[in-house]
Scaffold this motif. Structure first.
Motif, PDB file in Angstrom:
ATOM      1  N   ALA A 157       0.165   3.715  -1.084  1.00  0.00           N
ATOM      2  CA  ALA A 157      -0.078   2.907   0.113  1.00  0.00           C
ATOM      3  C   ALA A 157      -0.010   3.731   1.392  1.00  0.00           C
ATOM      4  O   ALA A 157      -0.583   3.342   2.420  1.00  0.00           O
ATOM      5  CB  ALA A 157       0.935   1.761   0.172  1.00  0.00           C
ATOM      6  N   ASP A 158       0.684   4.872   1.349  1.00  0.00           N
ATOM      7  CA  ASP A 158       0.796   5.722   2.532  1.00  0.00           C
ATOM      8  C   ASP A 158      -0.220   6.872   2.516  1.00  0.00           C
ATOM      9  O   ASP A 158      -0.151   7.785   3.339  1.00  0.00           O
ATOM     10  CB  ASP A 158       2.209   6.291   2.651  1.00  0.00           C
ATOM     11  CG  ASP A 158       2.618   7.100   1.422  1.00  0.00           C
ATOM     12  OD1 ASP A 158       1.897   7.039   0.397  1.00  0.00           O
ATOM     13  OD2 ASP A 158       3.666   7.773   1.480  1.00  0.00           O
ATOM     14  N   THR A 160      -3.595   9.080   2.991  1.00  0.00           N
ATOM     15  CA  THR A 160      -4.588   9.246   4.046  1.00  0.00           C
ATOM     16  C   THR A 160      -5.775  10.019   3.485  1.00  0.00           C
ATOM     17  O   THR A 160      -5.646  10.724   2.481  1.00  0.00           O
ATOM     18  CB  THR A 160      -4.007  10.014   5.254  1.00  0.00           C
ATOM     19  OG1 THR A 160      -3.594  11.314   4.817  1.00  0.00           O
ATOM     20  CG2 THR A 160      -2.829   9.275   5.853  1.00  0.00           C
ATOM     21  N   ALA A 190      -3.797   0.018   2.570  1.00  0.00           N
ATOM     22  CA  ALA A 190      -3.619   1.446   2.869  1.00  0.00           C
ATOM     23  C   ALA A 190      -4.450   1.813   4.091  1.00  0.00           C
ATOM     24  O   ALA A 190      -5.528   2.414   3.970  1.00  0.00           O
ATOM     25  CB  ALA A 190      -4.011   2.305   1.665  1.00  0.00           C
ATOM     26  N   GLY A 192      -4.327   4.083   6.114  1.00  0.00           N
ATOM     27  CA  GLY A 192      -4.582   5.510   6.296  1.00  0.00           C
ATOM     28  C   GLY A 192      -5.790   6.008   5.534  1.00  0.00           C
ATOM     29  O   GLY A 192      -6.268   7.119   5.770  1.00  0.00           O
TER      30      GLY A 192
END
Length: 325
Positions: A157-158, A160, A190, A192
C-alpha cells in the motif's frame, strides 16, 4: 474436450465457411451471436452455451464474426439471424451501439433479447426505446477493482512508481468499466502508484506489446501493468520479458482464458481476474429458457469473478476453478 479446443483455433476463413454452412433455424431455436470464436474467452463462452443448451434441453444456433472489432459485419450477421425468427437472441455486441437497429427490430418482433457479457449501455438502450430481457455477465468495474487490489497486495500500500493501464477498444463499455474500476481502486489503496498512461489497446495483443515497449522506454522503472483483457496482458508480458524486466513488473489481465492460465503457470503473467465466460454462457441459455417460458428472471445477472494466480491454481481448493476453461 479436444474438439472444443480445436474450435478455438479456427481461422477467420474456416470459421466463416463453417457458419455459412450452418442450417437455418428451426422454430423454437435460440440465436447466439458471439464476437469472435478465435478469442479463447469467447470460445470458452461457446462451450458454456453448448452445455447450457444441453442441460436446458433447447436447440440453438451460434454465429460469430472474424474479429472483435468487426462491428459492421456483426450487425449484418445479426440481421441475417433475425430473419430466421428465433424465439430468443443472445447477443454479445462489439460495442454499445453497433447492434441497436437489429435489437430494436428483434424487440418489435417479440423476440427475447439478452445482453451477453454486459456489452450494452443501459442509458443508450433507454434512449433508443430498447427493453432487453436481461443482461448477464461479470461486474466489470469490480473486476478492475480486484485487479488493483491484487496489484497492491503484491507491491504494498505504500509502494510508489509508474503504472500502465491498457484499455480495450475505444468506446467499448466493458473495457471502459474495467479500466475505471482499476484506476479508482488503485488511487484509493495506494496513492503512491501513479498511472502514467491509460491507452486503448483495441483488444489486440500486438498493439498492447507496442504500447508497453513505448511506456517502458519512457518509464524504465515501471512497476505495474493492468490490461483490460488477457490478450493485451500477454502482449505486455512479451515486451516486459524481452526488456529483461520480468521480475520487476506486476502484470494483471482480465478474462482468465486458457492462454492466460498457461502464462500464469509458467511464471510470466502475474494474475488474471477470471470472468468465467463458460459460466456466463451456460447461465445465459438456462435463464433465457426461463424467460421464454414465462418465468421471472432478474434484469441484471452478475456472474462471479475470481483472481486467478498460480497459488490459487496450485491450491486447487477454490470452488470456482471448476468453471475456468
Amino acid at each position: 474436450m479436444s474438439n472444443r479446443k480445436t474450435s478455438l483455433k479456427l481461422g477467420a476463413a474456416a470459421l466463416s465457411a463453417l457458419l455459412a454452412a450452418s442450417p437455418a433455424m428451426a422454430e423454437g431455436e435460440y440465436g447466439i451471436l458471439m464476437k469472435t470464436l478465435a478469442n479463447p474467452f469467447w470460445g470458452a463462452m461457446g462451450m458454456g452455451v453448448e452445455d447450457g443448451a444441453k442441460s436446458a434441453g433447447v436447440e440453438y444456433y451460434m454465429q460469430a464474426v472474424e474479429s472483435d472489432q468487426a462491428a459492421e459485419s456483426q450487425l449484418n450477421v445479426c440481421n441475417t439471424m433475425l430473419e430466421r425468427n428465433p424465439v430468443a437472441m443472445i447477443t454479445a455486441a462489439i460495442n454499445s451501439t453497433n447492434l441497436l437497429p437489429c435489437l430494436k427490430s428483434a424487440q418489435d418482433k417479440g423476440i427475447k433479447v439478452v445482453d451477453l457479457d454486459g456489452n450494452l449501455d443501459p442509458a443508450i438502450l433507454e434512449a433508443e426505446g430498447i427493453d432487453i430481457t436481461f443482461s448477464i455477465g461479470s461486474d466489470n468495474v469490480l473486476a478492475g477493482a480486484q485487479g488493483a487490489e491484487y496489484m497492491v497486495s503484491q507491491l504494498g500500500a505504500d509502494a510508489t512508481g509508474p503504472v500502465l493501464v491498457i484499455e480495450g477498444l475505444s468506446g467499448n463499455i466493458t473495457g471502459e468499466k474495467r479500466a475505471r474500476g482499476f484506476a479508482e481502486k488503485l488511487a484509493e489503496l495506494a496513492p503512491g502508484l501513479e498511472i502514467v498512461a491509460s491507452l486503448p489497446g483495441d483488444w489486440d495483443r500486438g498493439k498492447a506489446a507496442n504500447i508497453t515497449n513505448d511506456i517502458l522506454t519512457r518509464n524504465p522503472d515501471l512497476v505495474g501493468i493492468f490490461a483490460a483483457n488477457d490478450g493485451m496482458a500477454l502482449g505486455a508480458v512479451e515486451s516486459v520479458f524481452a526488456a529483461g524486466k520480468g521480475e520487476d513488473v506486476v502484470i494483471i489481465g482480465v478474462d482468465g482464458n486458457s492462454d492466460a492460465v498457461k502464462s500464469i503457470n509458467e511464471g510470466r503473467l502475474t494474475a488474471s481476474v477470471a470472468q468465467l465466460p463458460y459460466l456466463v454462457g451456460k447461465q445465459a441459455v438456462e435463464n433465457v429458457k426461463v424467460a421464454v417460458e414465462g418465468g421471472e428472471v432478474s434484469e441484471q445477472i452478475i456472474v462471479p469473478t475470481l483472481v486467478l494466480t498460480k497459488e490459487v491454481m496450485d491450491g486447487g481448493t477454490e470452488p470456482l476453478l471448476e468453471y475456468v476453461k
